[in-house]
Design a protein around this motif. Structure first.
Motif, mmCIF file in Angstrom:
data_model
loop_
_atom_site.group_PDB
_atom_site.id
_atom_site.type_symbol
_atom_site.label_atom_id
_atom_site.label_comp_id
_atom_site.label_asym_id
_atom_site.label_seq_id
_atom_site.Cartn_x
_atom_site.Cartn_y
_atom_site.Cartn_z
ATOM 1 N N LEU A 36 74.762 38.867 53.633
ATOM 2 C CA LEU A 36 74.058 40.103 53.969
ATOM 3 C C LEU A 36 74.929 41.331 53.749
ATOM 4 C CD1 LEU A 36 71.583 41.535 55.047
ATOM 5 C CD2 LEU A 36 72.447 41.140 57.358
ATOM 6 N N ARG A 37 76.197 41.274 54.140
ATOM 7 C CA ARG A 37 77.088 42.426 53.969
ATOM 8 C C ARG A 37 77.156 42.850 52.498
ATOM 9 N NH1 ARG A 37 80.915 44.765 57.094
ATOM 10 N NH2 ARG A 37 80.846 43.080 58.605
ATOM 11 N N GLN A 38 77.266 41.894 51.603
ATOM 12 C CA GLN A 38 77.341 42.208 50.171
ATOM 13 C C GLN A 38 76.002 42.746 49.674
ATOM 14 O OE1 GLN A 38 78.163 38.878 47.616
ATOM 15 N NE2 GLN A 38 78.814 40.194 45.936
ATOM 16 N N ARG A 39 74.886 42.172 50.140
ATOM 17 C CA ARG A 39 73.570 42.658 49.722
ATOM 18 C C ARG A 39 73.354 44.090 50.166
ATOM 19 N NH1 ARG A 39 70.555 37.748 52.072
ATOM 20 N NH2 ARG A 39 69.044 39.311 52.647
ATOM 21 N N MET A 40 73.771 44.422 51.392
ATOM 22 C CA MET A 40 73.625 45.794 51.885
ATOM 23 C C MET A 40 74.513 46.755 51.102
ATOM 24 S SD MET A 40 71.256 45.762 54.057
ATOM 25 C CE MET A 40 71.407 47.366 54.793
ATOM 26 N N ILE A 45 72.062 53.013 46.346
ATOM 27 C CA ILE A 45 72.857 53.725 45.363
ATOM 28 C C ILE A 45 72.880 55.194 45.766
ATOM 29 C CG2 ILE A 45 73.035 54.423 42.951
ATOM 30 C CD1 ILE A 45 71.452 51.833 42.298
ATOM 31 N N HIS A 46 74.073 55.726 46.003
ATOM 32 C CA HIS A 46 74.170 57.133 46.384
ATOM 33 C C HIS A 46 74.139 57.992 45.130
ATOM 34 C CE1 HIS A 46 75.192 60.771 48.493
ATOM 35 N NE2 HIS A 46 76.092 60.993 47.548
#
Length: 88
Positions: A36-40, A45-46
């Protein structure tokens, strides 16, 4: 409720829709296996928004002031301007 297994193993798609392409499904499945951390981290995209991101905050006394400021200071492509409807 009984499930229809006529198409077992195929991705579900509502009636009238085409099936999901195998390459898209494989990409989705690979993404779903990531933590989940990687998916978030990669989900958002800023994009720098000129003028809007150049100050920590702005405050306006009225909505009219805010709208006027947007029209005078923000590029049209940001979408903060008023919609102009032709009268003819």
């Amino acid at each position: 409720m009984q499930r229809n297994n006529d198409h077992a193993g195929e991705p579900h798609s509502p009636a009238g829709d085409t099936a999901i392409p195998a390459a898209w499904r494989a990409e989705f499945d690979a993404a779903a296996r990531r933590p989940l951390r990687q998916r978030m981290k990669y989900a958002f995209i800023h994009t720098h928004k000129p003028v809007l991101d150049d100050a920590p905050f702005r405050a306006f006394n009225t909505t009219a002031e805010y709208r006027r400021w947007c029209e005078e200071n923000l590029p049209d492509w940001l979408g903060y301007g008023r919609v102009r409807v032709p009268t003819s």
